[in-house]
Design a protein around this motif. Structure first.
Motif, mmCIF file in Angstrom:
data_model
loop_
_atom_site.group_PDB
_atom_site.id
_atom_site.type_symbol
_atom_site.label_atom_id
_atom_site.label_comp_id
_atom_site.label_asym_id
_atom_site.label_seq_id
_atom_site.Cartn_x
_atom_site.Cartn_y
_atom_site.Cartn_z
ATOM 1 N N LYS A 17 0.827 -1.206 0.000
ATOM 2 C CA LYS A 17 0.000 0.000 0.000
ATOM 3 C C LYS A 17 0.865 1.262 0.000
ATOM 4 O O LYS A 17 0.573 2.229 -0.718
ATOM 5 C CB LYS A 17 -0.937 -0.002 1.216
ATOM 6 N N LYS A 20 2.456 1.698 -3.463
ATOM 7 C CA LYS A 20 1.453 2.169 -4.428
ATOM 8 C C LYS A 20 1.139 3.644 -4.188
ATOM 9 O O LYS A 20 1.042 4.432 -5.147
ATOM 10 C CB LYS A 20 0.184 1.326 -4.306
ATOM 11 N N LYS A 275 -0.840 -0.876 -11.234
ATOM 12 C CA LYS A 275 -1.826 -1.924 -11.507
ATOM 13 C C LYS A 275 -1.463 -3.226 -10.814
ATOM 14 O O LYS A 275 -2.310 -3.886 -10.197
ATOM 15 C CB LYS A 275 -1.938 -2.143 -13.017
ATOM 16 N N ASP A 278 -1.945 -2.881 -7.083
ATOM 17 C CA ASP A 278 -3.376 -2.837 -6.781
ATOM 18 C C ASP A 278 -3.979 -4.239 -6.801
ATOM 19 O O ASP A 278 -4.829 -4.585 -5.976
ATOM 20 C CB ASP A 278 -4.077 -1.926 -7.781
ATOM 21 N N GLU A 279 -3.526 -5.064 -7.732
ATOM 22 C CA GLU A 279 -4.008 -6.447 -7.796
ATOM 23 C C GLU A 279 -3.582 -7.222 -6.555
ATOM 24 O O GLU A 279 -4.340 -8.051 -6.030
ATOM 25 C CB GLU A 279 -3.465 -7.124 -9.068
ATOM 26 N N ILE A 281 -3.124 -5.911 -3.578
ATOM 27 C CA ILE A 281 -3.940 -5.411 -2.492
ATOM 28 C C ILE A 281 -5.334 -6.042 -2.523
ATOM 29 O O ILE A 281 -5.877 -6.471 -1.496
ATOM 30 C CB ILE A 281 -4.060 -3.874 -2.545
ATOM 31 N N LYS A 282 -5.911 -6.132 -3.696
ATOM 32 C CA LYS A 282 -7.249 -6.722 -3.839
ATOM 33 C C LYS A 282 -7.251 -8.202 -3.468
ATOM 34 O O LYS A 282 -8.232 -8.728 -2.953
ATOM 35 C CB LYS A 282 -7.751 -6.530 -5.261
ATOM 36 N N GLY A 283 -6.116 -8.874 -3.738
ATOM 37 C CA GLY A 283 -6.033 -10.278 -3.423
ATOM 38 C C GLY A 283 -5.580 -10.578 -2.012
ATOM 39 O O GLY A 283 -5.597 -11.732 -1.570
#
Length: 286
Positions: A17, A20, A275, A278-279, A281-283
């Motif tokens: 985080k 990013k 990108k 971010d992927e 973080i989402k996972g």
């Protein structure tokens, strides 16, 4: 002792985080100190995710630990972790270095919640941290001050005066952390002013000294724990780090101290990295 898996995953996620955030805020600004911000990401994650005693809702809490980012140009990494931990709204990040911002290019304790010392004139943060640690010792508190210094910053004589003072007075509650990313504004540290062995220098000055990988949260955490167990000696941790760490394009970029987003290659590399982060973080953390 190995860190619990859940805590390590939490720190790794926080590191992603922060990284990013740094990319996004500098991309929006159009320029900024990329290399040295990315090389301390994992350190900031460990400090604010595990080691520091603080209250984000009460930044001036008298019993807090303190951070002095002497290499003040790496402020974006600090601002990111402060936002992630709730010291201020994350939207502030995108006002970096704007007119009237609360997040100036270099940290200012009068502007930003969570910033304990104004820094940026290289070397001066070392003396400030020595003074803070002296106060802790005189008051017989159990607080720590974490002093973060750049390897290029060690060109400044003031650093060595402060280190001699810290060592002489055995200020073990001042944890000196040197970001050895091997580059500075004008080139590599070996080319500009060869530091030789920083570890040997710090040992010669009287410090209990450790060198760890700068992108390894667990190793950084263990080094801090060991430093806290030293009772009668100054302590130093050297981060064997990479300027621009965590983004291959910026790691390999020669002029990565301060980056301008002024061509399609840099813009694409940044967007691709954002990108990918971010992927992650989402996972969730791996």
């Amino acid at each position: 002792m190995n860190m619990e898996k859940d805590k390590l995953e939490e720190l790794k996620l926080l590191s992603v985080k922060i990284r990013k955030d740094v990319l996004e805020m500098l991309e929006k600004r159009g320029y900024g100190h990329m290399g040295g911000s990315l090389s301390i990401v994992e350190l900031m994650s460990v400090l604010y995710g595990k080691q520091l005693r603080y209250d984000a809702k009460n930044p001036d809490w008298e019993e807090r630990d303190m951070v002095v980012l002497s290499k003040g140009h790496s402020g974006p990494a600090w601002y990111s972790v402060l936002a992630e931990k709730g010291f201020f709204d994350r939207e502030w990040l995108f006002t970096l270095n704007d007119g009237g911002t609360k997040l100036p290019s270099h940290p200012d304790r009068l502007k930003t919640p969570g910033v304990d010392m104004t820094t940026g004139s290289l070397g001066q943060g070392t003396s400030a941290a020595a003074g803070i640690a002296t106060g802790f010792k005189m008051n017989k508190t159990d607080q720590y001050v974490y002093l973060i210094v750049g390897d290029g910053e060690l060109n400044e004589g003031q650093c060595w005066e402060a280190f001699q003072y810290i060592a002489h007075y055995k200020l073990n509650h001042c944890v000196v952390i040197i970001d050895d990313n091997k580059k500075q504004l004008d080139g590599t540290t070996k080319e500009v002013m060869n530091p030789f062995s920083i570890e040997n220098k710090m040992k010669a000055f009287g410090f209990y000294t450790q060198t760890v990988k700068g992108n390894d949260e667990e190793a950084i955490d263990e080094a801090i724990n060991r430093a806290k167990n030293v009772k009668d000696q100054a302590v130093c941790i050297i981060l064997d780090s990479i300027k621009g760490a965590g983004v291959p394009y910026f790691e390999q970029l020669d002029a990565n101290h301060s980056v301008k987003f002024n061509n399609d290659t840099i813009k694409k590399a940044t967007k691709d990295a954002i990108k990918e982060l971010d992927e992650f973080i989402k996972g969730g953390a791996r």
